[in-house]
Motif scaffolding. Structure first.
Motif, PDB file in Angstrom:
ATOM      1  N   THR A  48      -6.329   4.840  11.798  1.00 58.21           N
ATOM      2  CA  THR A  48      -6.981   3.540  11.911  1.00 58.21           C
ATOM      3  C   THR A  48      -5.893   2.485  11.763  1.00 58.21           C
ATOM      4  OG1 THR A  48      -7.410   3.448   9.532  1.00 58.21           O
ATOM      5  CG2 THR A  48      -9.148   4.374  10.928  1.00 58.21           C
ATOM      6  N   ARG A  49      -6.153   1.309  12.318  1.00 60.94           N
ATOM      7  CA  ARG A  49      -5.149   0.245  12.271  1.00 60.94           C
ATOM      8  C   ARG A  49      -5.849  -1.058  11.947  1.00 60.94           C
ATOM      9  NH1 ARG A  49      -1.954  -0.245  17.638  1.00 60.94           N
ATOM     10  NH2 ARG A  49      -4.073  -0.175  18.406  1.00 60.94           N
ATOM     11  N   HIS A  50      -5.247  -1.847  11.074  1.00 61.30           N
ATOM     12  CA  HIS A  50      -5.735  -3.212  10.881  1.00 61.30           C
ATOM     13  C   HIS A  50      -4.554  -4.120  10.580  1.00 61.30           C
ATOM     14  CE1 HIS A  50      -5.613  -2.431   6.513  1.00 61.30           C
ATOM     15  NE2 HIS A  50      -5.589  -3.729   6.390  1.00 61.30           N
ATOM     16  N   ARG A  51      -4.742  -5.361  10.909  1.00 64.16           N
ATOM     17  CA  ARG A  51      -3.680  -6.352  10.783  1.00 64.16           C
ATOM     18  C   ARG A  51      -4.010  -7.302   9.649  1.00 64.16           C
ATOM     19  NH1 ARG A  51       0.233  -7.840  14.345  1.00 64.16           N
ATOM     20  NH2 ARG A  51      -0.669  -6.532  15.949  1.00 64.16           N
ATOM     21  N   GLY A  53      -2.192 -10.725   8.727  1.00 61.60           N
ATOM     22  CA  GLY A  53      -1.093 -11.621   9.085  1.00 61.60           C
ATOM     23  C   GLY A  53      -0.214 -10.950  10.121  1.00 61.60           C
ATOM     24  N   ARG A  54       1.079 -10.897   9.841  1.00 61.32           N
ATOM     25  CA  ARG A  54       2.013 -10.259  10.771  1.00 61.32           C
ATOM     26  C   ARG A  54       2.157  -8.758  10.528  1.00 61.32           C
ATOM     27  NH1 ARG A  54       6.001 -12.747  13.536  1.00 61.32           N
ATOM     28  NH2 ARG A  54       7.507 -11.253  12.753  1.00 61.32           N
ATOM     29  N   ARG A  55       1.622  -8.282   9.436  1.00 61.14           N
ATOM     30  CA  ARG A  55       1.763  -6.864   9.099  1.00 61.14           C
ATOM     31  C   ARG A  55       0.621  -6.037   9.683  1.00 61.14           C
ATOM     32  NH1 ARG A  55       4.776  -6.045   3.631  1.00 61.14           N
ATOM     33  NH2 ARG A  55       6.007  -7.954   3.636  1.00 61.14           N
ATOM     34  N   VAL A  56       0.961  -4.832  10.107  1.00 66.18           N
ATOM     35  CA  VAL A  56      -0.023  -3.896  10.629  1.00 66.18           C
ATOM     36  C   VAL A  56      -0.042  -2.701   9.687  1.00 66.18           C
ATOM     37  CG1 VAL A  56      -0.663  -2.405  12.546  1.00 66.18           C
ATOM     38  CG2 VAL A  56       0.360  -4.635  13.002  1.00 66.18           C
ATOM     39  N   TYR A  57      -1.241  -2.313   9.295  1.00 58.95           N
ATOM     40  CA  TYR A  57      -1.412  -1.191   8.377  1.00 58.95           C
ATOM     41  C   TYR A  57      -2.113  -0.047   9.090  1.00 58.95           C
ATOM     42  CZ  TYR A  57      -0.236  -4.631   4.867  1.00 58.95           C
ATOM     43  OH  TYR A  57       0.413  -5.596   4.133  1.00 58.95           O
ATOM     44  N   PHE A  58      -1.688   1.172   8.801  1.00 57.27           N
ATOM     45  CA  PHE A  58      -2.277   2.365   9.380  1.00 57.27           C
ATOM     46  C   PHE A  58      -2.798   3.241   8.259  1.00 57.27           C
ATOM     47  CE2 PHE A  58      -0.927   1.955  13.738  1.00 57.27           C
ATOM     48  CZ  PHE A  58       0.172   1.115  13.651  1.00 57.27           C
ATOM     49  N   GLY A  59      -3.856   3.963   8.558  1.00 51.39           N
ATOM     50  CA  GLY A  59      -4.404   4.915   7.607  1.00 51.39           C
ATOM     51  C   GLY A  59      -5.012   6.071   8.370  1.00 51.39           C
ATOM     52  N   LEU A  60      -5.243   7.170   7.671  1.00 53.94           N
ATOM     53  CA  LEU A  60      -5.878   8.316   8.325  1.00 53.94           C
ATOM     54  C   LEU A  60      -7.326   7.991   8.632  1.00 53.94           C
ATOM     55  CD1 LEU A  60      -4.656  11.375   6.241  1.00 53.94           C
ATOM     56  CD2 LEU A  60      -3.929  10.685   8.527  1.00 53.94           C
ATOM     57  N   SER A  61      -7.768   8.384   9.800  1.00 56.84           N
ATOM     58  CA  SER A  61      -9.172   8.225  10.160  1.00 56.84           C
ATOM     59  C   SER A  61      -9.973   9.355   9.515  1.00 56.84           C
ATOM     60  CB  SER A  61      -9.341   8.286  11.681  1.00 56.84           C
ATOM     61  OG  SER A  61      -9.052   9.594  12.135  1.00 56.84           O
ATOM     62  N   ALA A  62     -11.274   9.227   9.543  1.00 55.62           N
ATOM     63  CA  ALA A  62     -12.141  10.287   9.022  1.00 55.62           C
ATOM     64  C   ALA A  62     -11.892  11.578   9.800  1.00 55.62           C
ATOM     65  CB  ALA A  62     -13.605   9.866   9.116  1.00 55.62           C
ATOM     66  N   ARG A  63     -11.708  11.459  11.107  1.00 54.33           N
ATOM     67  CA  ARG A  63     -11.446  12.641  11.945  1.00 54.33           C
ATOM     68  C   ARG A  63     -10.163  13.343  11.526  1.00 54.33           C
ATOM     69  NH1 ARG A  63      -8.910  12.827  17.540  1.00 54.33           N
ATOM     70  NH2 ARG A  63      -9.160  14.989  18.119  1.00 54.33           N
ATOM     71  N   ALA A  64      -9.099  12.581  11.299  1.00 54.60           N
ATOM     72  CA  ALA A  64      -7.828  13.178  10.889  1.00 54.60           C
ATOM     73  C   ALA A  64      -7.962  13.849   9.529  1.00 54.60           C
ATOM     74  CB  ALA A  64      -6.738  12.117  10.840  1.00 54.60           C
TER      75      ALA A  64
END
Length: 81
Positions: A48-51, A53-64
């Motif tokens: 999953t991805r969310h922003r 400001g200028r930073r982008v954060y990633f995390g594991l999805s439920a599927r992963a």
């Protein structure tokens, strides 16, 4: 329950925090390759991805998470090892 995406970073000491791109750069993988791979993983539903400001954060999805948990069960509980 949905977990919020967490920043992907690596602590190399208590005072230095590296971004994923910097970590891969140290082993010779280009910024373009890292960005492309992360984008592909989002499109495939693994991250999953969310922003913010200028930073982008990633995390594991439920599927992963399900895929990883299934793999752990197969390896450690089904006697594959």
């Amino acid at each position: 329950m949905r977990k919020l995406a967490t920043p992907i970073s690596v602590m190399v000491s208590t005072s230095i925090r590296l971004r994923v791109i910097q970590v891969f750069d140290r082993v010779g993988i280009s910024e373009e390759a890292v960005r492309s791979t992360l984008t592909r993983m989002v499109k495939r539903g693994l991250l999953t991805r969310h922003r913010n400001g200028r930073r982008v954060y990633f995390g594991l999805s439920a599927r992963a998470t399900e895929v990883l948990e299934d793999g752990a069960r197969r390896v450690w509980q089904a006697g594959a090892v």
